[in-house]
Scaffold this motif. Sequence first.
Motif, PDB file in Angstrom:
ATOM      1  N   THR A  59       0.809  -1.221   0.000  1.00  0.00           N
ATOM      2  CA  THR A  59       0.000   0.000   0.000  1.00  0.00           C
ATOM      3  C   THR A  59       0.841   1.268   0.000  1.00  0.00           C
ATOM      4  N   ASP A  60       2.111   1.167   0.434  1.00  0.00           N
ATOM      5  CA  ASP A  60       2.967   2.353   0.470  1.00  0.00           C
ATOM      6  C   ASP A  60       4.427   1.926   0.548  1.00  0.00           C
ATOM      7  N   ILE A  61       5.288   2.720  -0.067  1.00  0.00           N
ATOM      8  CA  ILE A  61       6.733   2.494  -0.034  1.00  0.00           C
ATOM      9  C   ILE A  61       7.389   3.831   0.290  1.00  0.00           C
ATOM     10  N   GLY A  62       8.296   3.808   1.242  1.00  0.00           N
ATOM     11  CA  GLY A  62       8.981   5.044   1.617  1.00  0.00           C
ATOM     12  C   GLY A  62      10.457   4.796   1.848  1.00  0.00           C
ATOM     13  N   LEU A  63      11.156   5.858   2.129  1.00  0.00           N
ATOM     14  CA  LEU A  63      12.592   5.798   2.366  1.00  0.00           C
ATOM     15  C   LEU A  63      12.891   6.649   3.589  1.00  0.00           C
ATOM     16  N   GLN A  64      13.632   6.095   4.543  1.00  0.00           N
ATOM     17  CA  GLN A  64      13.958   6.862   5.740  1.00  0.00           C
ATOM     18  C   GLN A  64      15.263   6.357   6.341  1.00  0.00           C
ATOM     19  N   ARG A  65      15.780   7.105   7.286  1.00  0.00           N
ATOM     20  CA  ARG A  65      16.987   6.694   8.003  1.00  0.00           C
ATOM     21  C   ARG A  65      16.587   5.879   9.225  1.00  0.00           C
ATOM     22  N   ASP A  66      17.289   4.781   9.454  1.00  0.00           N
ATOM     23  CA  ASP A  66      17.071   3.986  10.651  1.00  0.00           C
ATOM     24  C   ASP A  66      17.554   4.783  11.849  1.00  0.00           C
ATOM     25  N   LYS A  67      16.710   4.906  12.881  1.00  0.00           N
ATOM     26  CA  LYS A  67      17.071   5.758  14.017  1.00  0.00           C
ATOM     27  C   LYS A  67      18.213   5.182  14.845  1.00  0.00           C
ATOM     28  N   ASP A  68      18.412   3.860  14.801  1.00  0.00           N
ATOM     29  CA  ASP A  68      19.493   3.249  15.580  1.00  0.00           C
ATOM     30  C   ASP A  68      20.830   3.251  14.837  1.00  0.00           C
ATOM     31  N   SER A  69      20.811   2.823  13.563  1.00  0.00           N
ATOM     32  CA  SER A  69      22.068   2.691  12.816  1.00  0.00           C
ATOM     33  C   SER A  69      22.398   3.905  11.952  1.00  0.00           C
ATOM     34  N   GLY A  70      21.380   4.709  11.615  1.00  0.00           N
ATOM     35  CA  GLY A  70      21.605   5.850  10.729  1.00  0.00           C
ATOM     36  C   GLY A  70      21.644   5.473   9.258  1.00  0.00           C
ATOM     37  N   GLN A  71      21.457   4.188   8.939  1.00  0.00           N
ATOM     38  CA  GLN A  71      21.473   3.747   7.543  1.00  0.00           C
ATOM     39  C   GLN A  71      20.118   3.996   6.894  1.00  0.00           C
ATOM     40  N   TRP A  72      20.110   4.109   5.557  1.00  0.00           N
ATOM     41  CA  TRP A  72      18.861   4.264   4.828  1.00  0.00           C
ATOM     42  C   TRP A  72      18.132   2.935   4.785  1.00  0.00           C
ATOM     43  N   VAL A  73      16.809   2.974   4.979  1.00  0.00           N
ATOM     44  CA  VAL A  73      15.978   1.780   4.886  1.00  0.00           C
ATOM     45  C   VAL A  73      14.735   2.075   4.056  1.00  0.00           C
ATOM     46  N   TRP A  74      14.283   1.044   3.329  1.00  0.00           N
ATOM     47  CA  TRP A  74      12.991   1.117   2.655  1.00  0.00           C
ATOM     48  C   TRP A  74      11.933   0.754   3.683  1.00  0.00           C
ATOM     49  N   THR A  75      10.829   1.479   3.701  1.00  0.00           N
ATOM     50  CA  THR A  75       9.684   1.114   4.527  1.00  0.00           C
ATOM     51  C   THR A  75       8.587   0.644   3.585  1.00  0.00           C
ATOM     52  N   VAL A  76       8.056  -0.517   3.852  1.00  0.00           N
ATOM     53  CA  VAL A  76       7.024  -1.104   2.997  1.00  0.00           C
ATOM     54  C   VAL A  76       5.791  -1.355   3.860  1.00  0.00           C
ATOM     55  N   GLU A  77       4.688  -0.728   3.493  1.00  0.00           N
ATOM     56  CA  GLU A  77       3.423  -0.935   4.190  1.00  0.00           C
ATOM     57  C   GLU A  77       2.565  -1.879   3.341  1.00  0.00           C
ATOM     58  N   PHE A  78       1.794  -2.723   4.009  1.00  0.00           N
ATOM     59  CA  PHE A  78       0.972  -3.688   3.277  1.00  0.00           C
ATOM     60  C   PHE A  78      -0.352  -3.901   3.988  1.00  0.00           C
ATOM     61  N   LYS A  79      -1.293  -4.500   3.273  1.00  0.00           N
ATOM     62  CA  LYS A  79      -2.570  -4.897   3.869  1.00  0.00           C
ATOM     63  C   LYS A  79      -2.896  -6.299   3.377  1.00  0.00           C
ATOM     64  N   LYS A  80      -3.687  -6.992   4.176  1.00  0.00           N
ATOM     65  CA  LYS A  80      -4.094  -8.353   3.815  1.00  0.00           C
ATOM     66  C   LYS A  80      -4.965  -8.297   2.570  1.00  0.00           C
ATOM     67  N   LEU A  81      -4.698  -9.190   1.660  1.00  0.00           N
ATOM     68  CA  LEU A  81      -5.446  -9.247   0.393  1.00  0.00           C
ATOM     69  C   LEU A  81      -6.438 -10.384   0.455  1.00  0.00           C
ATOM     70  N   GLU A  82      -7.678 -10.087   0.236  1.00  0.00           N
ATOM     71  CA  GLU A  82      -8.691 -11.133   0.230  1.00  0.00           C
ATOM     72  C   GLU A  82      -8.668 -11.815  -1.131  1.00  0.00           C
ATOM     73  N   LEU A  83      -8.327 -13.102  -1.111  1.00  0.00           N
ATOM     74  CA  LEU A  83      -8.252 -13.868  -2.357  1.00  0.00           C
ATOM     75  C   LEU A  83      -9.634 -14.349  -2.771  1.00  0.00           C
ATOM     76  N   GLU A  84      -9.866 -14.348  -4.071  1.00  0.00           N
ATOM     77  CA  GLU A  84     -11.132 -14.853  -4.582  1.00  0.00           C
ATOM     78  C   GLU A  84     -11.091 -16.374  -4.586  1.00  0.00           C
ATOM     79  N   PRO A  85     -12.204 -17.031  -4.233  1.00  0.00           N
ATOM     80  CA  PRO A  85     -12.207 -18.499  -4.206  1.00  0.00           C
ATOM     81  C   PRO A  85     -12.098 -19.124  -5.576  1.00  0.00           C
TER      82      PRO A  85
END
Length: 103
Positions: free
Chosen positions: A77-103
């Motif tokens: 649902t969303d992709i972002g880029l931020q610095r990790d607060k502990d290591s200071g390295q860049w990280v991708w943040t990936v947000e997701f939601k459960k997908l209801e599969l069709e039978p």
Amino acid sequence: MAVIGIKPRLHRVITDRHFQKSAAKELSSGFTTLVRKGTYPRSGMDHPSLAIGDRLEFILSKKGLRLLGNQPAYEVTDIGLQRDKDSGQWVWTVEFKKLELEP
């Protein structure tokens, strides 16, 4: 700076059992992954073509691949880029939601 996918693709993401159970119960809705050194900002994770609308399947290992439908699937649902607060390295943040599969 996220890309909207035209045709959803399936990405398999290696996780542990705890994360899988948490995602299945919809208690977890995102994760972070390190940007590969020297690649910022063009790419970073194992799936640099990951896009909003793509599907995720959480697996335990590459040897244990399952077909989509045998376990819950998720949609990015969303992709972002931020610095990790502990290591200071860049990280991708990936947000997701459960997908209801069709039978």
